[in-house]
Write a protein that holds these residues in place. Sequence first.
Motif, PDB file in Angstrom:
ATOM      1  N   GLY A  62       0.662  -1.769  -0.198  1.00  0.00           N
ATOM      2  CA  GLY A  62       0.217   0.136  -0.162  1.00  0.00           C
ATOM      3  C   GLY A  62       1.147   1.633   0.254  1.00  0.00           C
ATOM      4  N   GLU A  63       2.171   1.372   0.184  1.00  0.00           N
ATOM      5  CA  GLU A  63       2.857   2.122  -0.373  1.00  0.00           C
ATOM      6  C   GLU A  63       3.407   3.388  -1.403  1.00  0.00           C
ATOM      7  N   ALA A  64       2.927   3.968  -1.844  1.00  0.00           N
ATOM      8  CA  ALA A  64       2.868   4.749  -3.351  1.00  0.00           C
ATOM      9  C   ALA A  64       4.224   4.426  -4.167  1.00  0.00           C
ATOM     10  N   ASP A 117      15.539   0.373  -1.376  1.00  0.00           N
ATOM     11  CA  ASP A 117      14.707   0.339  -0.328  1.00  0.00           C
ATOM     12  C   ASP A 117      14.980   1.475   0.133  1.00  0.00           C
ATOM     13  N   GLY A 118      14.207   2.794   0.694  1.00  0.00           N
ATOM     14  CA  GLY A 118      14.351   4.211   1.156  1.00  0.00           C
ATOM     15  C   GLY A 118      13.713   5.185   0.282  1.00  0.00           C
ATOM     16  N   SER A 119      12.558   4.290  -0.752  1.00  0.00           N
ATOM     17  CA  SER A 119      12.047   4.923  -1.524  1.00  0.00           C
ATOM     18  C   SER A 119      11.741   6.372  -0.801  1.00  0.00           C
ATOM     19  N   ILE A 210      16.418   4.396  15.657  1.00  0.00           N
ATOM     20  CA  ILE A 210      14.791   4.343  15.721  1.00  0.00           C
ATOM     21  C   ILE A 210      14.288   4.794  15.013  1.00  0.00           C
ATOM     22  N   ASN A 211      13.266   5.069  14.884  1.00  0.00           N
ATOM     23  CA  ASN A 211      12.469   6.127  15.013  1.00  0.00           C
ATOM     24  C   ASN A 211      11.607   6.996  15.981  1.00  0.00           C
ATOM     25  N   MET A 212      12.060   8.118  16.524  1.00  0.00           N
ATOM     26  CA  MET A 212      11.272   8.362  17.983  1.00  0.00           C
ATOM     27  C   MET A 212      10.260   8.895  17.525  1.00  0.00           C
ATOM     28  N   ARG A 244      20.147   7.831  15.353  1.00  0.00           N
ATOM     29  CA  ARG A 244      20.778   7.738  13.958  1.00  0.00           C
ATOM     30  C   ARG A 244      19.534   7.680  13.615  1.00  0.00           C
ATOM     31  N   TRP A 245      19.149   7.896  12.509  1.00  0.00           N
ATOM     32  CA  TRP A 245      17.692   7.254  11.861  1.00  0.00           C
ATOM     33  C   TRP A 245      17.839   7.925  10.270  1.00  0.00           C
ATOM     34  N   ILE A 246      18.004   7.589   9.326  1.00  0.00           N
ATOM     35  CA  ILE A 246      18.499   7.752   8.001  1.00  0.00           C
ATOM     36  C   ILE A 246      17.151   7.555   7.202  1.00  0.00           C
ATOM     37  N   ALA A 247      15.974   6.417   7.834  1.00  0.00           N
ATOM     38  CA  ALA A 247      14.579   6.153   6.894  1.00  0.00           C
ATOM     39  C   ALA A 247      14.842   5.741   5.761  1.00  0.00           C
ATOM     40  N   SER A 248      16.104   5.025   5.652  1.00  0.00           N
ATOM     41  CA  SER A 248      16.671   3.615   4.496  1.00  0.00           C
ATOM     42  C   SER A 248      17.371   2.603   5.407  1.00  0.00           C
ATOM     43  N   MET A 249      15.920   1.408   5.737  1.00  0.00           N
ATOM     44  CA  MET A 249      17.170   0.725   6.375  1.00  0.00           C
ATOM     45  C   MET A 249      18.737   0.588   5.797  1.00  0.00           C
ATOM     46  N   VAL A 262      21.875  -0.470  17.623  1.00  0.00           N
ATOM     47  CA  VAL A 262      20.964  -1.658  17.473  1.00  0.00           C
ATOM     48  C   VAL A 262      19.982  -0.623  16.106  1.00  0.00           C
ATOM     49  N   PHE A 263      19.592  -1.725  15.035  1.00  0.00           N
ATOM     50  CA  PHE A 263      18.140  -0.845  14.253  1.00  0.00           C
ATOM     51  C   PHE A 263      17.110  -1.789  15.391  1.00  0.00           C
ATOM     52  N   MET A 264      16.614  -0.525  15.237  1.00  0.00           N
ATOM     53  CA  MET A 264      14.665  -1.052  15.512  1.00  0.00           C
ATOM     54  C   MET A 264      13.800  -0.403  15.213  1.00  0.00           C
ATOM     55  N   TYR A 265      12.928  -1.835  14.974  1.00  0.00           N
ATOM     56  CA  TYR A 265      11.184  -1.271  13.801  1.00  0.00           C
ATOM     57  C   TYR A 265      10.019  -1.507  14.976  1.00  0.00           C
ATOM     58  N   PRO A 266       9.996  -1.604  15.908  1.00  0.00           N
ATOM     59  CA  PRO A 266       9.173  -1.925  16.887  1.00  0.00           C
ATOM     60  C   PRO A 266       7.771  -2.176  16.230  1.00  0.00           C
ATOM     61  N   GLY A 276       4.973  -4.338  12.906  1.00  0.00           N
ATOM     62  CA  GLY A 276       6.028  -4.238  12.557  1.00  0.00           C
ATOM     63  C   GLY A 276       6.107  -3.368  11.128  1.00  0.00           C
ATOM     64  N   LYS A 277       6.615  -2.914  10.452  1.00  0.00           N
ATOM     65  CA  LYS A 277       6.862  -2.156   8.930  1.00  0.00           C
ATOM     66  C   LYS A 277       7.917  -3.374   8.104  1.00  0.00           C
ATOM     67  N   LEU A 278       9.163  -3.909   8.780  1.00  0.00           N
ATOM     68  CA  LEU A 278       9.962  -4.709   8.278  1.00  0.00           C
ATOM     69  C   LEU A 278       9.740  -5.521   7.584  1.00  0.00           C
ATOM     70  N   ARG A 279       9.600  -6.126   6.253  1.00  0.00           N
ATOM     71  CA  ARG A 279       9.299  -7.371   5.676  1.00  0.00           C
ATOM     72  C   ARG A 279      10.112  -8.509   6.068  1.00  0.00           C
ATOM     73  N   LEU A 280       9.628  -9.305   5.727  1.00  0.00           N
ATOM     74  CA  LEU A 280      10.855 -10.540   6.912  1.00  0.00           C
ATOM     75  C   LEU A 280      11.326 -11.274   5.444  1.00  0.00           C
TER      76      LEU A 280
HETATM   77  P1  P6P Z   1       9.572   5.437   8.812  1.00  0.00           P
HETATM   78  C1  P6P Z   1      11.861   1.733   3.963  1.00  0.00           C
HETATM   79  O1  P6P Z   1      10.703   2.428   3.655  1.00  0.00           O
HETATM   80  C2  P6P Z   1      11.876   1.184   4.880  1.00  0.00           C
HETATM   81  O2  P6P Z   1      11.441   0.581   4.761  1.00  0.00           O
HETATM   82  C3  P6P Z   1      13.301   1.129   6.151  1.00  0.00           C
HETATM   83  O3  P6P Z   1      14.597   1.046   4.691  1.00  0.00           O
HETATM   84  C4  P6P Z   1      13.670   2.406   6.746  1.00  0.00           C
HETATM   85  O4  P6P Z   1      14.004   2.158   7.591  1.00  0.00           O
HETATM   86  C5  P6P Z   1      11.996   2.868   7.063  1.00  0.00           C
HETATM   87  O5  P6P Z   1      10.984   2.289   6.263  1.00  0.00           O
HETATM   88  C6  P6P Z   1      11.867   3.937   7.402  1.00  0.00           C
HETATM   89  O6  P6P Z   1       9.993   4.311   7.834  1.00  0.00           O
HETATM   90  O7  P6P Z   1       8.136   4.672   9.454  1.00  0.00           O
HETATM   91  O8  P6P Z   1      10.369   6.080   9.779  1.00  0.00           O
HETATM   92  O9  P6P Z   1       9.216   6.012   7.451  1.00  0.00           O
END
Ligand code: P6P
Length: 286
Positions: A62-64, A117-119, A210-212, A244-249, A262-266, A276-280
Amino acid sequence: MNPFTLTRHLVEQQRNNAHSMDAELRLLVETVAHACTRIADLVSQGALAGVLGAQGTHNVQGEAQQKLDVIANDLMLQTAQWTGCLAGMASEEMTSIEPIPSSMAKGRYLLVFDPLDGSSNIDVNVSIGTIFSVLALPSTDSAASLSEQDFLQAGARQVAAGYAVYGPQTQLVLTTGHGVDGFTLDKRTGTWLLTNAAMRIPADTAEFAINMSNMRHWDRGIRQYIEACLAGETGPHGKNYNMRWIASMVADVHRLLNRGGVFMYPSDARESAKHGKLRLLYEANP
Ligand code: P6P
């Protein structure tokens, strides 16, 4: 100087690990790396190549979709499908699995990938990447009737995995099961050169990712852990941390592989994020 190229690295890995790495896997990894070279070129051109902006469609999450998401996806399919190494492919940008065309030779591997990733960072010139994972067909007779089930394998069954990060340098980090090695693209020759052999996550760190902005939605345990990090040297960890949170895993994980952390997307209380958001298959496993 005889540069240590990706090709030479993979030939030596195959020679030293013939039981777990055949010529098809070597060709497949080199082909994926070549696709990343082509994606890197388009990413670096951006507006000059007319590849920025939204595609006007949405992916299965469902992401653009951005134009480059679709272009990178198609590039990976076209570059890998002819190799004779694959039975099929799957990606974040496709709603179903992609069998190899009947006109082409097939192999015993499955390629799963997130082409870009990180569009959300594409149009603002922040590092993005490509993530890939290679699985083997669960059984030889699967090739004739390939199904989604063949792709749903545990991460421990991956035979190769890695990512390319399109940043100040273009780097490829990969494993075929014998350690993790990093390569930097020499854009003058289009060659991946070994620059980070035998990468290991540093034991000590002062960074967490982590995305605070989602903090109020987290479970109590996650909140307590992050609050302890924020408490710094006056808190239970007894040291100060950076966030640090670049929003590109890919970019966050690449920093972590080099500097620790540590990278967390709980998962959180929101319906949209409770799993969670990350695809397995094509983010967390690789
Ligand atoms: P948010 C990119 O779409 C992604 O799957 C990861 O690469 C990235 O860490 C995360 O989403 C970013 O999510 O909610 O912070 O924009």
